[in-house]
Design an enzyme around this catalytic site. Structure first.
Site, PDB file in Angstrom:
ATOM      1  N   LYS A 236       9.005  -4.666   4.814  1.00 18.19           N
ATOM      2  CA  LYS A 236       9.080  -3.315   4.248  1.00 18.19           C
ATOM      3  C   LYS A 236       7.711  -2.884   3.688  1.00 18.19           C
ATOM      4  CE  LYS A 236      13.377  -3.224   5.438  1.00 18.19           C
ATOM      5  NZ  LYS A 236      14.563  -3.674   4.753  1.00 18.19           N
ATOM      6  N   HIS A 237       7.650  -1.722   3.052  1.00 21.67           N
ATOM      7  CA  HIS A 237       6.345  -1.150   2.668  1.00 21.67           C
ATOM      8  C   HIS A 237       5.548  -2.008   1.706  1.00 21.67           C
ATOM      9  CE1 HIS A 237       8.835   2.136   4.038  1.00 21.67           C
ATOM     10  NE2 HIS A 237       7.729   2.750   4.376  1.00 21.67           N
TER      11      HIS A 237
END
Ligand SMILES: *Cc1c(COP(=O)(O)O)cnc(C)c1O
Length: 399
Positions: A197-198
């Site tokens: 994820k980010h």
């Protein structure tokens, strides 16, 4: 001219080593922040947690943030705080990770799948309306690939029918809808800090809300349903006293992880900018390729670009998605597929969900491939992906 594909003809692949579809980016300062906590008094539920929550809330524009063990725990906590239980239905999209629907099962409720739109591949508000009944209690829109779903329409339905909206923003950190960051727009929004994820904390998740009552319920759910808050105790037996008031879990994040989260959060904008640069190159390369369609994006929202997905125009190809996927893997491009429609999993089949439930989702599933996208990718990696896709499409193009 025929291009050699190693999977077929023993030619040489575009790259020598497999490029993953997603990967964390940990730098020296991240490591230093973690080591600092390891040398401190608190390994869990110390000062870093509070700081991470405060900064995160500020970043997404929410009043409160509650850090938890992972994104799935965040969904579970949100489903609990929303009052999901037996006899209750919750509407979500089938094109998501299983956790978006599983959280409803955890609470004894029933997930209901509404089909997606062909344009942006997000949940279709008209399909939501078709699934409403007196048992419907909540909607879980998922911002698929990072592109915000139709929140105005979802909120309108929720207002009219008194429903809770829990946004699954696991793909959408940094995304915005009509000029506002995703995170403060619904009753609750959840995020994940899994390494693809980010930003990452190894495992980790967050729930954001503007509602103080939901905030307290989430905090308490994270730690066994226990509170020490004097104002909220039923009895008071002394300074040692605490109360378990409902069934909660140990879903706490550690201070070690929160330190990493803080350090990563400071880079969220930089990471997102890099994701945008890579995507701009992909879009330029693939927009005019007749074998490929891309997700349609409205101008009123900005994607968080967790995933970049190509949809194959199979009538223009001699082979199906599986063959294209295998050919990309043979080029050492770590292609992936997001997602198998949740209700097609055997467990959901056993629960009675039939195939064919959401035809647009199933058609999309049969035609899509996720390409590598992560901020640490080098320009050369991006070149390789573009070259490999071009090579495979040229090889399988219908003349
Ligand atoms: C990653 C993800 C989750 C779950 O997050 P974990 O941190 O892996 O538990 C939930 N929903 C979506 C859409 C995700 O991509």
């Amino acid at each position: 001219m025929m291009v050699n594909l190693p999977a077929i003809e023993g030619g040489s692949p575009v790259r020598r080593e497999m490029l993953p579809y997603g990967q964390q980016w940990i730098e020296e300062d991240d490591i230093r922040s973690v080591v600092e906590v390891l040398k401190s008094d608190y390994l869990t539920t110390g000062p870093r947690i509070n700081e991470f929550e405060a900064r995160f809330a500020e970043y997404v524009g929410a009043r409160y943030a509650v850090a938890v063990a992972n994104g799935t725990a965040a969904l579970h906590a949100a489903a609990f705080a929303a009052g999901i239980g037996p006899g209750v239905e919750v509407i979500t999209t089938p094109i998501t990770f299983a956790a978006s629907a599983n959280c409803v099962l955890y609470m004894g409720g029933k997930p209901i799948f509404a089909d997606i739109k062909d344009s942006d591949w997000n949940i279709d508000p008209h399909e939501i309306e078709g699934k409403l009944n007196s048992r419907t209690k909540a909607i879980i829109p998922v911002h698929f690939t990072g592109l915000p779903a139709d929140l105005d329409e979802v909120h309108q339905i929720a207002r009219e029918h008194n429903l809770v909206v829990i946004e699954d923003a696991a793909h959408a950190l940094g995304a915005s809808y009509k000029g506002q960051r995703i995170g403060g727009l619904s009753q609750m929004t959840i995020f994940s800090f899994h390494p693809v994820k980010h930003i990452t904390t190894g495992e980790g998740g967050m729930i954001t809300t503007n509602d103080v009552n939901l905030y307290h319920r989430l905090m308490q759910f994270r730690s066994h349903g226990i509170t020490r808050d004097g104002e909220r105790l039923v009895r008071d037996e002394g300074p040692w006293y605490y109360e378990m008031q409902f069934e909660g879990y140990n879903y706490r994040l550690t201070d070690v992880q929160a330190a990493l989260g803080l350090s990563q959060l400071a880079k969220a904008d930089r990471f997102l900018e890099r994701r945008r640069e890579i995507v701009a190159r992909y879009i330029e390369a693939f927009t005019d390729m007749p074998e490929i369609s891309l997700q349609v994006r409205e101008d009123d929202r900005e994607s968080g670009w967790h995933l970049f997905i190509i949809r194959l125009n199979t009538e223009r190809l001699k082979v199906d998605r599986r063959r294209v996927f295998e050919a990309l893997r043979a080029e050492n491009i770590g292609a992936n597929v997001h997602y198998i429609p949740v209700y097609l999993h055997p467990y959901y089949g056993d629960l009675g969900y039939p195939g064919g439930l959401c035809p647009r989702a199933e058609e999309l599933y049969s035609e899509m491939i996720t390409l590598p996208l992560f901020p640490k990718m080098a320009e050369r990696d991006v070149d390789d992906v573009i070259e490999a896709v071009g090579k495979v499409m040229a090889y399988y193009r219908r003349q």
